[in-house]
Motif scaffolding. Structure first.
Motif, PDB file in Angstrom:
ATOM      1  N   UNK A  10       9.450   0.630   4.115  1.00  0.00           N
ATOM      2  CA  UNK A  10       8.948  -0.377   3.177  1.00  0.00           C
ATOM      3  C   UNK A  10       7.433  -0.500   3.346  1.00  0.00           C
ATOM      4  N   UNK A  11       6.699  -0.178   2.288  1.00  0.00           N
ATOM      5  CA  UNK A  11       5.240  -0.138   2.356  1.00  0.00           C
ATOM      6  C   UNK A  11       4.624  -1.266   1.534  1.00  0.00           C
ATOM      7  N   UNK A  12       3.410  -1.696   1.901  1.00  0.00           N
ATOM      8  CA  UNK A  12       2.737  -2.769   1.169  1.00  0.00           C
ATOM      9  C   UNK A  12       2.074  -2.241  -0.096  1.00  0.00           C
ATOM     10  N   UNK A  13       1.985  -3.081  -1.113  1.00  0.00           N
ATOM     11  CA  UNK A  13       1.302  -2.709  -2.346  1.00  0.00           C
ATOM     12  C   UNK A  13       0.511  -3.909  -2.842  1.00  0.00           C
ATOM     13  N   UNK A  14      -0.748  -3.975  -2.447  1.00  0.00           N
ATOM     14  CA  UNK A  14      -1.604  -5.064  -2.906  1.00  0.00           C
ATOM     15  C   UNK A  14      -2.197  -4.800  -4.273  1.00  0.00           C
ATOM     16  N   UNK A  15      -2.003  -3.581  -4.786  1.00  0.00           N
ATOM     17  CA  UNK A  15      -2.520  -3.215  -6.101  1.00  0.00           C
ATOM     18  C   UNK A  15      -1.649  -2.117  -6.680  1.00  0.00           C
ATOM     19  N   UNK A 233      18.838   1.559  16.638  1.00  0.00           N
ATOM     20  CA  UNK A 233      19.409   0.329  16.095  1.00  0.00           C
ATOM     21  C   UNK A 233      19.605   0.463  14.582  1.00  0.00           C
ATOM     22  N   UNK A 234      20.609  -0.222  14.032  1.00  0.00           N
ATOM     23  CA  UNK A 234      20.905  -0.102  12.600  1.00  0.00           C
ATOM     24  C   UNK A 234      20.051  -1.012  11.721  1.00  0.00           C
ATOM     25  N   UNK A 235      18.737  -0.911  11.851  1.00  0.00           N
ATOM     26  CA  UNK A 235      17.872  -1.728  11.006  1.00  0.00           C
ATOM     27  C   UNK A 235      17.963  -1.255   9.556  1.00  0.00           C
ATOM     28  N   UNK A 236      17.902  -2.198   8.632  1.00  0.00           N
ATOM     29  CA  UNK A 236      17.947  -1.851   7.209  1.00  0.00           C
ATOM     30  C   UNK A 236      16.603  -1.346   6.726  1.00  0.00           C
ATOM     31  N   UNK A 237      15.518  -1.881   7.308  1.00  0.00           N
ATOM     32  CA  UNK A 237      14.196  -1.571   6.767  1.00  0.00           C
ATOM     33  C   UNK A 237      13.132  -1.667   7.849  1.00  0.00           C
ATOM     34  N   UNK A 238      12.190  -0.731   7.804  1.00  0.00           N
ATOM     35  CA  UNK A 238      11.010  -0.759   8.666  1.00  0.00           C
ATOM     36  C   UNK A 238       9.818  -1.086   7.779  1.00  0.00           C
ATOM     37  N   UNK A 239       9.142  -2.172   8.112  1.00  0.00           N
ATOM     38  CA  UNK A 239       8.135  -2.731   7.212  1.00  0.00           C
ATOM     39  C   UNK A 239       6.721  -2.524   7.741  1.00  0.00           C
TER      40      UNK A 239
END
Length: 785
Positions: A10-15, A233-239
């Motif tokens: 999961x990546x950030x999108x400021x624009x 570990x069964x994480x759903x998302x890496x942010x």
């Protein structure tokens, strides 16, 4: 080898361009903010048109991606009507989820926009399984856990609460627990809980010896070296954090973690990609508490320098001066450089690094300027006139690289890739004589003669690939369920025909049947217009359980609220039982309790209950859920909610009422117009004065003393409260001057709170705080920014 699916990246999108960069370099999903109601209000963010375009692009990719929207600020009553069109847009465009802090906003979405998935923001400070269970019961399907947890703690919460967990893996860190920082709001008027943080934790402070440092300035989180542990570990998302970062940064950081997730990150690539990322933006890195809760503060705080550093490429060896007066910095570079790259050096006294561009560069003992220089060469770079001489041995960083800027091109999409697609959650049923495709209220069937498949395990992938072409028909495959109990073989040509038939029926569906409802302000809980005025004030006092009883003396308030930190014991409680009426006592649970705190706290609560004391106050959902778990074995509890619940709109207040809250304490960010607009029940206790916790943190500040002076000459104090650290101003926050207006508005019960100062209060008696000689400035009649 991990035994569960790879987590989402999961990546950030400021624009808009940052979103394109994220997708180009491997993000499975992005998170972004709209023009309002985002915790990064200063990012470029997305207007309605840009949002619709990026969702269409993400959902129309050959491998569809997801788009989450951050609505992770607190919502005042007056703002609810403005938010409704945004929520309708999210629903109609097909947002994949919203990330929410405000429980009232979550209630609005849950009731009026049930199609929208709810993710709990890290601003909700979820630190325990108990808190996670409460959030699940409130409709959340994913939780972004507090950054301060270990990976094991976060994974355990997900497994026990049976909920998806999203963890941060890279980016800037707040010193305070997210959602529990008041520094910016109370000292500048810019509320971090309203998306306007002024980043006060990056300021310099003087200690008792007059030395300046940055005791709260956190390093950047980086878990690239923890990937092996993360994937256990069964994480759903890496942010990845970074909605304030540019597209180049988003491309590079996404590329680094995508390569790691795909198992392609060799040691050579790790160094190369990490170094490239550091040239774009990087403070020193820390894994924070990934493996242990006892990481020392010097490993997580960078107290000497602030801001972007870069990647280290050498040390100052010489400073020489030419006959024309030009000074040349000499060093051996470990990285290839070219003209217009950026260099930085840490100043010897701390603070912001000294930075300058490579304007002229030459080989050592040569007078010929070069455009590029390879790694391993001893070189000289001309220093600008305004840069003072640099100390020998100081580390030199590459803080901007032309080569890195060229390394991450991003292709602009065609106009046809930006048309809006409708979501399609489909079920494909295979039977020997029939195939059926259904979804969105539409069913199409076709006769068939289907034989057993040779490789039935491949059927789902084949079906998914064929149906991903729904983009040609104006839809995207949101989800697919394959009902194939006999493992039959389905010809792809037949599935394409079925897809086209389904899409044609879907296109002709009347627009109204798509449930595009209009939600108006009249659908919301009405705001109050006025409350009956009051004449006599009543006071409650909150303090640490180990505060000397002389602070109360014989001048009893209506109620004494005793805060139990994680070190509190029955011995601390007993003196109060022997000296004050039990009906005047209430016991407060601290915020951000962790799983390994809960058994001990539950035992203490049980012992208090055994003495016939049933009044408790909780700071968050963890405390509330803990009391619910114990309550069946005791008499019914009278539970109040402290200010950190942030109930500032009618929906959040009604949610408290439904959860059995008897009264709620308003917060230091409250304002009178919003208080008046809240429903009468549950009762409001107005926080009148407080030694406000500017920071509430798990992180010990990197300071030599517990007293600090800020840049404006104000004195701050640091207190240890069990596992937490509180930082407070020696001036109390106060709205005592507004008591007349409060009484006229119908509020007659007030809270005096010194619980965040620890065992020794700054004043001798609680009544002194009803008219403090000086206090933090506050305009109670105007909202926070």
């Amino acid at each position: 080898m991990h035994k569960h699916p790879l987590p989402e990246l999961l990546a950030p999108a400021g624009s808009f361009d940052a979103a394109l960069a994220a997708f180009a370099y491997g993000a499975d999903a992005i998170y972004l903010g709209l023009s309002r109601f985002s915790a990064r209000a200063d990012a470029a963010n997305f207007d309605d048109e840009a949002f619709a375009r990026i969702v269409a692009y993400a959902h129309g990719l050959e491998r569809p991606r997801k788009v989450y929207v951050t609505l992770n600020t607190l919502l005042e009553t007056r703002e609810r009507a403005d938010l409704l069109p945004s929520l309708a847009l999210l629903r109609d465009v097909g947002v994949d989820a919203v990330i929410v802090q405000d429980l009232g906003l979550a209630a609005i979405i849950h009731q009026h926009f049930p199609e929208i998935q709810l993710h709990a923001s890290t601003q909700l400070a979820c630190t325990s399984t108990a808190g996670a269970r409460a959030l699940v019961n409130l409709g959340f399907t994913r939780i972004v856990t507090a950054r301060e947890l270990t990976l094991e703690e976060a994974a355990t919460i997900g497994q026990k609460a049976k909920v998806e967990i999203e963890v941060f893996v890279h980016g800037a860190l707040c010193y305070s627990i997210s959602g529990l920082c008041l520094f910016s709001s109370l000292t500048t008027g810019r509320s971090g809980n309203r998306g306007r943080c002024a980043y006060c934790c990056r300021q310099s402070f003087r200690d008792g010896e007059g030395k300046s440092s940055h005791p709260f300035s956190m390093r950047d989180l980086a878990m690239i070296d923890e990937m092996e542990t993360l994937l256990k570990y069964p994480f759903a998302s890496l942010k990845i954090e970074g909605r304030m970062k540019n597209p180049l940064y988003v491309a590079a950081v996404t590329d680094l973690y995508r390569t790691a997730l795909d198992g392609k990150l060799t040691p050579t690539l790790l160094k190369e990609k990490s170094d490239n990322l550091r040239t774009i933006f990087s403070r020193p890195w820390t894994p924070l508490y990934a493996q242990s809760t006892t990481t020392p503060p010097e490993k997580i705080i960078d107290h000497l320098c602030i801001g972007h550093r870069g990647t280290p490429i050498g040390k100052v060896q010489t400073i020489i001066r030419d006959t024309d007066g030009t000074r040349w910095l000499g060093f051996t570079t470990t990285r290839a450089l070219e003209k217009h790259d950026g260099l930085q050096v840490d100043p010897p006294t701390g603070g912001r690094p000294i930075g300058f561009a490579v304007d002229r560069m030459r080989e050592f003992k040569s007078y010929k300027n070069q455009l590029t220089m390879p790694a391993g060469k001893r070189i000289e770079v001309a220093l600008p006139r305004d840069v003072s001489d640099l100390p020998k041995g100081a580390i030199i960083y590459c803080s901007a690289s032309q080569a890195v800027r060229r390394a991450f091109p991003v292709k602009q999409p065609r106009a046809t890739e930006l048309r809006q697609l409708q979501p399609a959650a489909l079920t494909l049923r295979l039977r020997p004589s029939t195939i059926t495709l259904e979804g969105c209220g539409i069913t199409v069937s076709q006769p068939a003669t289907l034989d057993p498949a040779k490789s039935p395990e491949r059927s789902f992938t084949a079906a998914q690939k064929a149906l991903s072409r729904l983009g040609e028909e104006g839809f995207y495959l949101q989800s697919l369920h394959l009902d194939d109990p006999q493992g039959l073989f389905l010809p792809v040509s037949m599935l394409h025909a079925l897809r086209r038939a389904w899409a044609e029926k879907a296109r002709t569906l009347d627009e109204n049947s798509r449930d595009k409802r209009t939600i108006t302000e009249e659908s919301l809980i009405p705001s109050a217009k006025q409350h009956p005025s009051k004449t006599i004030p009543h006071y409650t006092v909150k303090l640490h359980v180990r505060t000397p009883m002389t602070f109360i003396g014989d001048d009893l308030p209506e109620e004494i609220i005793l805060t139990l930190d994680t070190t509190a014991s029955w011995t601390d409680i007993q003196p109060w039982l022997g000296n004050y009426p039990r009906e005047r006592l209430r016991f407060a649970l601290p915020p951000a309790l962790r799983d390994d705190d809960l058994d001990r706290m539950a035992n203490l609560i049980g012992r208090i209950s055994d003495k016939g004391l049933h009044r408790f106050e909780c700071a968050d959902l963890t405390g509330w859920q803990l009391l619910q778990d114990i309550q069946p074995y005791c008499e019914a509890y009278d539970i109040s909610a402290d200010w950190s619940w942030y109930a500032i709109n009618p929906e959040s207040v009604r949610r408290q009422e439904a959860m059995g809250i008897s009264f709620a304490v308003t917060g230091p960010e409250a304002n009178l117009p919003n208080l008046i607009a809240l429903p009468e029940k549950p009762q409001k206790v107005v926080l009148l004065t407080q030694y406000a916790p500017l920071f509430i943190a798990y992180n010990q500040p990197l300071a030599k003393s517990d007293t600090l002076i800020d840049r404006n000459g104000n004195t701050l104090h640091i207190a240890r409260l069990g596992r937490l650290w509180s930082t407070y101003d020696d001036r109390p926050w106060s709205i005592a001057q507004y008591q007349r207006q409060l009484l006229d508005a119908g509020f007659d019960t007030y809270r005096v709170d010194i619980s965040w100062t620890g065992e020794t209060p700054p004043v001798s008696h609680w009544r002194i705080l009803l008219a403090p000689p000086r206090s933090l400035p506050r305009d109670f009649e105007a909202p926070r920014l």
